[in-house]
Design an enzyme around this catalytic site. Structure first.
Site, short mmCIF file in Angstrom:
data_model
loop_
_atom_site.label_atom_id
_atom_site.label_comp_id
_atom_site.label_asym_id
_atom_site.label_seq_id
_atom_site.Cartn_x
_atom_site.Cartn_y
_atom_site.Cartn_z
N HIS A 37 0.69 -1.34 -0.05
CA HIS A 37 -0.15 -0.17 0.01
C HIS A 37 0.92 1.33 -0.12
CE1 HIS A 37 -2.74 -2.96 1.97
NE2 HIS A 37 -3.54 -2.60 1.10
N ARG A 186 -2.92 -10.67 4.25
CA ARG A 186 -3.31 -12.04 4.52
C ARG A 186 -2.20 -12.69 4.98
NH1 ARG A 186 -8.48 -14.10 3.04
NH2 ARG A 186 -9.42 -12.55 1.59
#
Ligand code: PAF
Length: 276
Positions: A37, A186
């Protein structure tokens, strides 16, 4: 950094930005922010006057309540992450605020029944449904997505071309750890052992890629991929296959393709795609 949770408040900032003719970059996320990100934010900051990040775990794109409930959430750290990355505005709406009792689900019609769409029915419908809401509210000049979710990127590209012609999609290459695995929210859920196994699997995949001739047809490379993957100690696998970069078909040379995989470590589903 501003943290805004409601649309009306957001709109007053957006109007102020637009009045000043600021260009706006938008980075949609589901939180649990990581270096991947960070790359999207960095690119947006470089390209625009203002960068808006949204954090919204979108239930409509999960296939099960269990997966939705166990999706990593770490609010405090995300705030710190955004602030350290000089995000201008963090938009963190509730589901009520975003959907406002609107149960309409948009139907994705592109790149259907292959890769993740085959194994996560309706997932991409949920993705475009929520993005439709965000794009309508935020009206940014540019929007940023990572190549790690390559099929998602291709689907969103088509969606934007059809419905948001003036919005520019910017794709950002996958950010990898020193060991080569892609950063993913994840990954946080993997145990130490699962992470080690995953890294070792990924490194074998990289070596397998190096062993292939670039002149191979995708079809030939896929036969080799099948031989390679049966030799690996994988608990569960959704797909492991080469597909053409552009249309995600099996046509063309391996040099114009990516190797896509989705595997499981325990209950954790891990996806990646690699260029030869
Ligand atoms: O890639 C994601 O994190 C999500 O699918 C997105 C694009 C933020 C939509 O919820």
């Amino acid at each position: 950094m501003l943290i805004i949770k409601d649309i009306s408040n957001l709109k007053s900032y957006l109007t102020a930005y637009q009045n000043r003719k600021y260009s706006i970059g938008f980075v949609p996320t589901m939180g649990a922010l990581h270096k991947g990100h960070g790359e999207l934010i960095k690119k947006s900051k470089n390209d625009n006057h203002k960068t808006i990040v949204s954090i919204f775990v979108n239930e409509k794109q999960f296939n099960s309540k269990e997966d939705f409930n166990s999706y990593p959430r770490n609010k405090g750290l995300d705030y710190e992450f955004c602030s350290n990355n000089d995000v201008d505005l963090l938009f963190e709406p509730s589901a009520e605020e975003i959907y406002n009792n609107d149960g309409t689900i948009l139907k994705n019609v592109n790149f259907k029944n292959i890769l993740c769409d085959k194994f996560r029915k309706g997932h991409f419908d949920g993705v475009i449904t929520v993005l439709d809401k965000f794009f309508t509210i935020i009206k940014s000049n540019k929007v940023y997505f990572g190549e790690k979710d390559y099929q998602q990127l291709k689907i969103i590209e088509k969606f934007i071309l059809k419905k948001y012609k003036s919005l520019q999609l910017v794709s950002v290459p996958t950010k990898r750890s020193e060991e080569g695995i892609a950063y993913s929210s994840r990954n946080e859920k993997l145990s130490k052992k699962q992470l080690q196994d995953f890294v070792s699997f990924h490194q074998k995949v990289e070596n397998f890629l190096k062993s292939l001739e670039k002149t191979f047809d995708i079809e030939i490379a896929n036969q080799k991929a099948k031989d390679f993957i049966v030799e690996q100690d994988i608990e569960e696998l959704d797909y492991f296959e080469f597909r053409n970069n552009d249309d995600l078909s099996f046509n063309g040379k391996v040099s114009e393709s990516r190797l896509f995989y989705a595997i499981y470590k325990g209950k954790i589903r891990l996806i990646d795609n690699l260029k030869i």
